[in-house]
Scaffold this motif. Structure first.
Motif, short mmCIF file in Angstrom:
data_model
loop_
_atom_site.label_atom_id
_atom_site.label_comp_id
_atom_site.label_asym_id
_atom_site.label_seq_id
_atom_site.Cartn_x
_atom_site.Cartn_y
_atom_site.Cartn_z
N ALA A 71 49.67 18.85 46.33
CA ALA A 71 49.78 19.29 47.73
C ALA A 71 48.63 20.24 48.05
CB ALA A 71 51.12 19.95 47.98
N ASP A 72 47.92 19.97 49.13
CA ASP A 72 46.81 20.82 49.55
C ASP A 72 47.32 22.21 49.93
OD1 ASP A 72 44.61 18.90 49.45
OD2 ASP A 72 45.72 17.86 51.02
N GLY A 73 46.60 23.22 49.44
CA GLY A 73 46.93 24.60 49.79
C GLY A 73 48.19 25.13 49.14
N ARG A 74 48.74 24.43 48.17
CA ARG A 74 49.95 24.86 47.48
C ARG A 74 49.63 25.16 46.02
NH1 ARG A 74 54.38 23.32 50.90
NH2 ARG A 74 55.66 24.66 49.60
N ASP A 75 50.55 25.83 45.35
CA ASP A 75 50.37 26.16 43.94
C ASP A 75 50.21 24.89 43.11
OD1 ASP A 75 50.61 28.88 44.42
OD2 ASP A 75 52.78 28.90 44.04
N PRO A 76 49.45 24.99 42.01
CA PRO A 76 49.34 23.83 41.10
C PRO A 76 50.73 23.34 40.67
CG PRO A 76 47.78 25.55 40.47
CD PRO A 76 48.66 26.13 41.54
N GLY A 77 50.87 22.04 40.63
CA GLY A 77 52.15 21.45 40.26
C GLY A 77 53.03 21.10 41.43
N HIS A 111 36.61 12.24 52.03
CA HIS A 111 36.55 13.68 51.73
C HIS A 111 37.13 14.55 52.85
CE1 HIS A 111 32.96 12.93 54.14
NE2 HIS A 111 32.97 14.21 54.44
N ARG A 112 37.36 13.97 54.01
CA ARG A 112 37.86 14.72 55.17
C ARG A 112 39.38 14.71 55.27
NH1 ARG A 112 34.81 12.40 60.23
NH2 ARG A 112 35.82 14.19 61.22
N VAL A 113 40.07 13.99 54.34
CA VAL A 113 41.53 13.87 54.42
C VAL A 113 42.20 14.58 53.25
CG1 VAL A 113 41.38 11.68 55.68
CG2 VAL A 113 41.66 11.64 53.20
N SER A 114 43.50 14.83 53.41
CA SER A 114 44.30 15.49 52.37
C SER A 114 44.27 14.70 51.08
CB SER A 114 45.75 15.64 52.85
OG SER A 114 46.37 14.36 52.91
N THR A 115 44.60 15.35 49.99
CA THR A 115 44.58 14.71 48.68
C THR A 115 45.52 13.50 48.64
OG1 THR A 115 44.10 16.86 47.70
CG2 THR A 115 44.81 15.15 46.20
N ALA A 116 46.71 13.64 49.19
CA ALA A 116 47.65 12.51 49.21
C ALA A 116 47.10 11.37 50.05
CB ALA A 116 49.01 12.96 49.73
N SER A 117 46.46 11.69 51.17
CA SER A 117 45.87 10.65 52.01
C SER A 117 44.70 9.98 51.30
CB SER A 117 45.40 11.25 53.35
OG SER A 117 46.51 11.73 54.09
N GLN A 118 43.98 10.71 50.44
CA GLN A 118 42.89 10.11 49.67
C GLN A 118 43.41 8.98 48.78
OE1 GLN A 118 40.77 13.19 47.57
NE2 GLN A 118 39.90 14.05 49.45
#
Length: 131
Positions: A71-77, A111-118
């Motif tokens: 999750a972007d901007g959240r703690d690892p894990g 590169h412009r989208v969230s990790t999940a969207s990638q």
């Protein structure tokens, strides 16, 4: 911890519809979290209307797949599990609620989208749907 969401994947001319919230840099796929008692399709229809101002035709909704990523901007894990659907709509697309901007993004914009969207972009590119 897993953040469970549903998302709408709308592809036109090899590009996918994405939204950017006020004050954020990354784009994401329209959608959101379920309310108590809602099905995936009910959640998707509600969220799409709230975020991009169109009516998703529930009978046209089809599953695309489930994707999971940090999750972007959240703690690892902390991960996002995004169950994605395609579907047709009526109305005119326009940013609503917390959405400031809508954009049709190509694979080059990954590169412009969230990790999940990638992860979704990668899947669509491999399938030949996103250029």
């Amino acid at each position: 911890m897993v953040i469970d969401k549903v998302a709408w994947v709308r592809i036109e001319d090899g590009r996918v519809l994405c939204a950017r919230s006020r004050g954020k840099d990354l784009y994401y796929l329209p959608g959101g979290k379920r309310e108590p008692g809602e099905s995936d399709v009910q959640t998707l229809v509600r969220e799409v209307t709230e975020e991009v101002g169109v009516s998703l035709r529930a009978e046209s909704v089809s599953p695309l797949g489930t994707f999971e990523a940090q999750a972007d901007g959240r703690d690892p894990g902390v991960t996002v599990r995004m169950t994605c659907f395609t579907g047709d709509y009526t109305g005119r697309l326009a940013p609503r609620s917390e959405v400031e901007e809508l954009a049709w993004l190509s694979y080059g914009d990954r590169h412009r989208v969230s990790t999940a969207s990638q992860a979704v972009f990668d899947h669509l590119n491999e399938a030949g749907s996103l250029f």
